[in-house]
Write a protein that holds these residues in place. Structure first.
Motif, PDB file in Angstrom:
ATOM      1  N   LEU A 149       0.860  -1.187   0.000  1.00  0.00           N
ATOM      2  CA  LEU A 149       0.000   0.000   0.000  1.00  0.00           C
ATOM      3  C   LEU A 149       0.890   1.229   0.000  1.00  0.00           C
ATOM      4  O   LEU A 149       1.786   1.351   0.841  1.00  0.00           O
ATOM      5  N   CYS A 150       0.673   2.136  -0.932  1.00  0.00           N
ATOM      6  CA  CYS A 150       1.501   3.352  -1.006  1.00  0.00           C
ATOM      7  C   CYS A 150       0.718   4.519  -0.411  1.00  0.00           C
ATOM      8  O   CYS A 150       0.891   4.857   0.744  1.00  0.00           O
ATOM      9  N   MET A 151      -0.206   5.117  -1.185  1.00  0.00           N
ATOM     10  CA  MET A 151      -1.054   6.164  -0.586  1.00  0.00           C
ATOM     11  C   MET A 151      -2.332   5.588   0.006  1.00  0.00           C
ATOM     12  O   MET A 151      -2.966   6.229   0.847  1.00  0.00           O
ATOM     13  N   ALA A 152      -2.743   4.425  -0.440  1.00  0.00           N
ATOM     14  CA  ALA A 152      -4.013   3.854   0.068  1.00  0.00           C
ATOM     15  C   ALA A 152      -3.899   3.617   1.571  1.00  0.00           C
ATOM     16  O   ALA A 152      -2.966   2.952   2.019  1.00  0.00           O
ATOM     17  N   PRO A 153      -4.820   4.184   2.372  1.00  0.00           N
ATOM     18  CA  PRO A 153      -4.712   4.049   3.826  1.00  0.00           C
ATOM     19  C   PRO A 153      -5.062   2.655   4.330  1.00  0.00           C
ATOM     20  O   PRO A 153      -4.713   2.293   5.441  1.00  0.00           O
ATOM     21  N   GLU A 154      -5.767   1.884   3.523  1.00  0.00           N
ATOM     22  CA  GLU A 154      -6.136   0.527   3.932  1.00  0.00           C
ATOM     23  C   GLU A 154      -6.429  -0.298   2.696  1.00  0.00           C
ATOM     24  O   GLU A 154      -6.558   0.234   1.587  1.00  0.00           O
ATOM     25  N   GLU A 155      -6.557  -1.605   2.887  1.00  0.00           N
ATOM     26  CA  GLU A 155      -6.889  -2.499   1.777  1.00  0.00           C
ATOM     27  C   GLU A 155      -8.366  -2.376   1.407  1.00  0.00           C
ATOM     28  O   GLU A 155      -9.182  -1.929   2.203  1.00  0.00           O
ATOM     29  N   GLY A 156      -8.692  -2.780   0.197  1.00  0.00           N
ATOM     30  CA  GLY A 156     -10.096  -2.915  -0.205  1.00  0.00           C
ATOM     31  C   GLY A 156     -10.701  -1.682  -0.847  1.00  0.00           C
ATOM     32  O   GLY A 156     -11.865  -1.712  -1.234  1.00  0.00           O
ATOM     33  N   LEU A 157      -9.922  -0.595  -0.981  1.00  0.00           N
ATOM     34  CA  LEU A 157     -10.480   0.638  -1.553  1.00  0.00           C
ATOM     35  C   LEU A 157     -10.335   0.644  -3.073  1.00  0.00           C
ATOM     36  O   LEU A 157      -9.509  -0.071  -3.624  1.00  0.00           O
ATOM     37  N   GLY A 158     -11.121   1.494  -3.736  1.00  0.00           N
ATOM     38  CA  GLY A 158     -10.947   1.717  -5.176  1.00  0.00           C
ATOM     39  C   GLY A 158     -11.818   0.845  -6.065  1.00  0.00           C
ATOM     40  O   GLY A 158     -11.720   0.930  -7.286  1.00  0.00           O
ATOM     41  N   VAL A 159     -12.669  -0.002  -5.468  1.00  0.00           N
ATOM     42  CA  VAL A 159     -13.525  -0.869  -6.296  1.00  0.00           C
ATOM     43  C   VAL A 159     -14.655  -0.025  -6.897  1.00  0.00           C
ATOM     44  O   VAL A 159     -15.335   0.709  -6.187  1.00  0.00           O
ATOM     45  N   ARG A 160     -14.811  -0.089  -8.220  1.00  0.00           N
ATOM     46  CA  ARG A 160     -15.862   0.706  -8.894  1.00  0.00           C
ATOM     47  C   ARG A 160     -16.958  -0.172  -9.490  1.00  0.00           C
ATOM     48  O   ARG A 160     -18.017   0.325  -9.852  1.00  0.00           O
ATOM     49  N   ASP A 161     -16.679  -1.466  -9.695  1.00  0.00           N
ATOM     50  CA  ASP A 161     -17.663  -2.349 -10.330  1.00  0.00           C
ATOM     51  C   ASP A 161     -17.912  -3.537  -9.394  1.00  0.00           C
ATOM     52  O   ASP A 161     -17.276  -4.580  -9.505  1.00  0.00           O
ATOM     53  N   GLU A 162     -18.853  -3.339  -8.469  1.00  0.00           N
ATOM     54  CA  GLU A 162     -19.129  -4.366  -7.448  1.00  0.00           C
ATOM     55  C   GLU A 162     -19.758  -5.613  -8.066  1.00  0.00           C
ATOM     56  O   GLU A 162     -19.561  -6.719  -7.581  1.00  0.00           O
ATOM     57  N   GLU A 163     -20.515  -5.414  -9.147  1.00  0.00           N
ATOM     58  CA  GLU A 163     -21.216  -6.555  -9.747  1.00  0.00           C
ATOM     59  C   GLU A 163     -20.230  -7.560 -10.358  1.00  0.00           C
ATOM     60  O   GLU A 163     -20.299  -8.763 -10.095  1.00  0.00           O
ATOM     61  N   LEU A 164     -19.284  -7.049 -11.146  1.00  0.00           N
ATOM     62  CA  LEU A 164     -18.271  -7.937 -11.748  1.00  0.00           C
ATOM     63  C   LEU A 164     -17.423  -8.568 -10.643  1.00  0.00           C
ATOM     64  O   LEU A 164     -17.063  -9.743 -10.703  1.00  0.00           O
ATOM     65  N   ARG A 165     -17.119  -7.774  -9.624  1.00  0.00           N
ATOM     66  CA  ARG A 165     -16.328  -8.290  -8.498  1.00  0.00           C
ATOM     67  C   ARG A 165     -17.039  -9.479  -7.831  1.00  0.00           C
ATOM     68  O   ARG A 165     -16.414 -10.504  -7.568  1.00  0.00           O
ATOM     69  N   ALA A 166     -18.329  -9.306  -7.588  1.00  0.00           N
ATOM     70  CA  ALA A 166     -19.089 -10.356  -6.893  1.00  0.00           C
ATOM     71  C   ALA A 166     -19.044 -11.663  -7.691  1.00  0.00           C
ATOM     72  O   ALA A 166     -18.962 -12.744  -7.125  1.00  0.00           O
ATOM     73  N   ARG A 167     -19.044 -11.521  -9.028  1.00  0.00           N
ATOM     74  CA  ARG A 167     -19.039 -12.729  -9.866  1.00  0.00           C
ATOM     75  C   ARG A 167     -17.731 -13.506  -9.744  1.00  0.00           C
ATOM     76  O   ARG A 167     -17.698 -14.703  -9.992  1.00  0.00           O
ATOM     77  N   HIS A 168     -16.659 -12.806  -9.401  1.00  0.00           N
ATOM     78  CA  HIS A 168     -15.334 -13.452  -9.406  1.00  0.00           C
ATOM     79  C   HIS A 168     -14.660 -13.438  -8.033  1.00  0.00           C
ATOM     80  O   HIS A 168     -13.458 -13.671  -7.947  1.00  0.00           O
ATOM     81  N   ILE A 169     -15.434 -13.168  -6.993  1.00  0.00           N
ATOM     82  CA  ILE A 169     -14.804 -12.896  -5.702  1.00  0.00           C
ATOM     83  C   ILE A 169     -13.952 -14.066  -5.185  1.00  0.00           C
ATOM     84  O   ILE A 169     -12.886 -13.860  -4.610  1.00  0.00           O
ATOM     85  N   ASP A 170     -14.396 -15.292  -5.425  1.00  0.00           N
ATOM     86  CA  ASP A 170     -13.607 -16.435  -4.929  1.00  0.00           C
ATOM     87  C   ASP A 170     -12.266 -16.515  -5.647  1.00  0.00           C
ATOM     88  O   ASP A 170     -11.232 -16.772  -5.023  1.00  0.00           O
ATOM     89  N   ALA A 171     -12.285 -16.310  -6.955  1.00  0.00           N
ATOM     90  CA  ALA A 171     -11.028 -16.359  -7.720  1.00  0.00           C
ATOM     91  C   ALA A 171     -10.110 -15.201  -7.322  1.00  0.00           C
ATOM     92  O   ALA A 171      -8.885 -15.382  -7.186  1.00  0.00           O
ATOM     93  N   ILE A 172     -10.698 -14.013  -7.084  1.00  0.00           N
ATOM     94  CA  ILE A 172      -9.879 -12.844  -6.698  1.00  0.00           C
ATOM     95  C   ILE A 172      -9.185 -13.111  -5.360  1.00  0.00           C
ATOM     96  O   ILE A 172      -8.046 -12.705  -5.141  1.00  0.00           O
ATOM     97  N   ASN A 173      -9.878 -13.829  -4.473  1.00  0.00           N
ATOM     98  CA  ASN A 173      -9.339 -14.069  -3.121  1.00  0.00           C
ATOM     99  C   ASN A 173      -8.570 -15.376  -2.980  1.00  0.00           C
ATOM    100  O   ASN A 173      -8.140 -15.724  -1.887  1.00  0.00           O
ATOM    101  N   ARG A 174      -8.390 -16.085  -4.088  1.00  0.00           N
ATOM    102  CA  ARG A 174      -7.826 -17.449  -4.010  1.00  0.00           C
ATOM    103  C   ARG A 174      -6.478 -17.507  -3.279  1.00  0.00           C
ATOM    104  O   ARG A 174      -6.210 -18.426  -2.517  1.00  0.00           O
ATOM    105  N   PHE A 175      -5.634 -16.527  -3.477  1.00  0.00           N
ATOM    106  CA  PHE A 175      -4.285 -16.569  -2.891  1.00  0.00           C
ATOM    107  C   PHE A 175      -4.201 -15.835  -1.546  1.00  0.00           C
ATOM    108  O   PHE A 175      -3.129 -15.812  -0.934  1.00  0.00           O
ATOM    109  N   ARG A 176      -5.312 -15.207  -1.117  1.00  0.00           N
ATOM    110  CA  ARG A 176      -5.231 -14.320   0.044  1.00  0.00           C
ATOM    111  C   ARG A 176      -4.935 -15.084   1.324  1.00  0.00           C
ATOM    112  O   ARG A 176      -5.544 -16.107   1.598  1.00  0.00           O
ATOM    113  N   ASN A 177      -3.972 -14.530   2.059  1.00  0.00           N
ATOM    114  CA  ASN A 177      -3.652 -14.973   3.424  1.00  0.00           C
ATOM    115  C   ASN A 177      -3.356 -16.464   3.546  1.00  0.00           C
ATOM    116  O   ASN A 177      -3.801 -17.112   4.483  1.00  0.00           O
ATOM    117  N   ILE A 178      -2.634 -16.992   2.550  1.00  0.00           N
ATOM    118  CA  ILE A 178      -2.207 -18.393   2.685  1.00  0.00           C
ATOM    119  C   ILE A 178      -0.682 -18.451   2.761  1.00  0.00           C
ATOM    120  O   ILE A 178      -0.010 -17.529   2.384  1.00  0.00           O
TER     121      ILE A 178
END
Ligand SMILES: C/C=C/C(=O)SCCNC(=O)CCNC(=O)[C@H](O)C(C)(C)COP(=O)(O)OP(=O)(O)OC[C@H]1O[C@@H](n2cnc3c(N)ncnc32)[C@H](O)[C@@H]1OP(=O)(O)O
Ligand SMILES: NC(=O)C1=CN([C@@H]2O[C@H](COP(=O)(O)OP(=O)(O)OC[C@H]3O[C@@H](n4cnc5c(N)ncnc54)[C@H](OP(=O)(O)O)[C@@H]3O)[C@@H](O)[C@H]2O)C=CC1
Length: 445
Positions: free
Chosen positions: A416-445
């Motif tokens: 994170l450079c200027m972003a104060p926290e994770e998860g900001l900047g999402v503009r298309d929630e619908e497309l995100r929801a369709r792929h959320i499992d794939a987007i998170n596949r590598f998270r915190n493992i």
């Protein structure tokens, strides 16, 4: 910096608002220092510790030139090239900056006693220089890392062939691990709207590189049904190569070094997986001598996984340790495509297996603007997904680079450079929801 951040986070800021924002005189950036290039002299590569050479400094804002843009960086990612810079191997990157600085008056800006590193970013355009028409302040962007001058005819079929081709943030200064970055405007691409800043910043360099190396006609030109051997299949490059192979109807044979990494590949959809650690391949008997019996054992295992077939394309980057095996297991007429030599750049292979079986070795390096654009388009359409595992603050970039150097990470590591926290900047929630499992596949493992 606060006004810039407020404008980025406000939903009604206009291009005019961004253009009117005063720019700071200085900003925070991750650097290595020229007077420290000898600090690891005499140490083994693995003992050179990026936490000691990587600094967080306040640096002056560089002058903006024609065809360039200043970008407020919300997030960046760690690439292995920043590891190389931070351990001053295979050479100090200050040599690149000096050489660039000698080319013209404006390029002198890059030749400084500190090198601001980083070859990925997601952020917002703050200012554009003369001659920039395609982008304007306020645009949400990612940047690819190909910097070219294009004054010679050589680069006009394929910009990677420009004699003044450089990797931004490695062979140029003012890279992406910072609050503000200086790029050429033809590095900019639209930020995929369904991703957060740190997710959008993660694929850039490795995704574009894997796209050229594996998919593009400038690389291996992969086709449906190809058996593709992918070294480090859950790592930075490999996690995108595996996705391209699966999405393109090929058959990835994934090599990894732990059951956990094997599980990640399986969850991406790969079925043929080799745990090189569990199966104990030792391609080298000693520093000078390879063991062809081990190449054969490896090839036999591949045949077990493919129903008796050999490899059409090897996706190579470990280099010296694996290259002999890679050439051996490739089928008649097949291709070994290489973009790196992490374990050593003086490769040895048995050339009889190359020429007698009409195999080809293809050198590949990053990607041209079109290839980077196509790779980013696949991310934006949700066909290929970021492989972000862990996210660090700018202050902890040294630790992030240490993790990558010691192969303690999975997929990509974000910053994170200027972003104060994770998860900001999402503009298309619908497309995100369709792929959320794939987007998170590598998270915190
Ligand atoms: C996107 C992310 C990518 C990655 O992560 S990639 C991994 C990280 N990158 C690396 O590890 C690569 C780092 N770079 C390097 O190691 C070096 O960068 C190179 C080995 C690629 C090149 O070395 P150099 O010293 O820059 O160039 P030279 O070509 O070895 O030396 C230049 C001198 O050699 C002369 N020369 C070049 N070609 C010839 C020739 N064919 N015949 C005779 N001389 C030649 C030139 O003119 C010049 O000379 P004069 O020093 O006097 O100016
Ligand atoms: N030319 C170019 O344009 C580019 C070059 N590169 C270069 O490619 C290399 C890899 O980059 P990246 O994928 O981001 O790095 P990562 O460290 O994220 O992934 C590489 C993976 O390769 C595997 N690996 C490492 N060493 C060996 C070895 N000795 N034998 C077999 N497998 C090994 C590891 O996976 P596991 O332990 O699971 O087997 C590791 O996770 C670096 O040298 C980098 O500089 C990267 C991007 C662009």
């Amino acid at each position: 910096m606060k006004d810039i951040l407020d404008a980025i986070q406000s939903s009604d800021s206009t291009a005019a608002d961004f253009a009117a924002l005063p720019l700071p005189e200085s900003y925070r950036a991750i650097t290595v220092h020229k007077d420290e290039t000898e600090m690891f002299a005499g140490l083994e590569t693995r003992d050179k510790d990026p936490r000691k050479s990587i600094h967080l400094d306040e640096v002056p804002l560089p002058e903006l030139g024609p065809g360039e843009a200043l970008v407020a960086v919300m997030a960046s990612s760690v690439n292995y090239n920043s590891v190389w810079t931070s351990i001053f191997e295979p050479l100090s990157t200050f040599g690149f900056l000096e050489r660039y600085g000698r080319t013209n008056e404006l390029a002198k800006r890059h030749d400084l006693p500190y090198h601001i590193i980083g070859s990925d970013l997601a952020g917002v355009v703050l200012r554009t220089g003369p001659g920039v028409n395609a982008w304007r302040p306020g645009d949400e962007v990612v940047a690819h890392c190909l910097s070219v001058e294009l004054e010679s005819s050589d680069g006009h079929n394929d910009t990677m062939l420009d004699p003044e081709q450089r990797i931004w943030g490695f062979e140029t200064n003012f890279g992406g691990l910072a609050e503000i970055a200086l790029v050429k405007s033809n590095q900019l691409m639209p930020k995929p709207g369904h991703l957060s800043w740190e997710e959008a910043a993660a694929p850039g360099l490795v995704n574009s590189t894997a796209y050229r190396q594996l998919v593009s006609r400038n690389g291996a030109g992969m086709k449906q049904g190809d058996n593709v051997l992918i070294w480090g299949a859950s790592g930075g490059l490999g996690s995108y190569a595996t996705q391209f192979a699966l999405a393109g109807g090929a058959n990835p044979i994934c090599v990894v070094s732990s059951p956990q990494k094997a599980d990640i590949c399986r969850s991406m959809g790969a079925e043929a997986i080799i745990d090189r650690n569990a199966e104990g391949y030792k391609f080298w008997k000693d520093e000078q001598t390879q063991d062809p019996k081990e190449w054969k054992r490896f090839g036999k295992r591949i045949r077990e996984l493919t129903g008796g077939e050999d490899i059409d394309i090897v996706f190579e980057h470990p280099g010296r340790e694996t290259f002999g095996a890679s050439v051996f297991v490739t089928r008649k007429g097949g291709t070994i495509t290489t973009c790196a030599s992490t374990s050593g750049y003086m490769h040895e292979y048995d050339n009889r297996y190359l020429w007698m079986s009409l195999k080809r070795i293809i050198g590949s390096h990053f990607a041209n603007y079109r290839e980077a654009w196509e790779a980013n388009r696949l991310i934006a359409k949700g066909k290929i997904h970021p492989t972000l595992s862990k996210v660090y603050s700018l202050e902890d970039t040294g630790q992030a680079a240490y993790d990558v150097h010691r192969n303690l990470h999975q997929g990509k590591v974000g910053v994170l450079c200027m972003a104060p926290e994770e998860g900001l900047g999402v503009r298309d929630e619908e497309l995100r929801a369709r792929h959320i499992d794939a987007i998170n596949r590598f998270r915190n493992i």
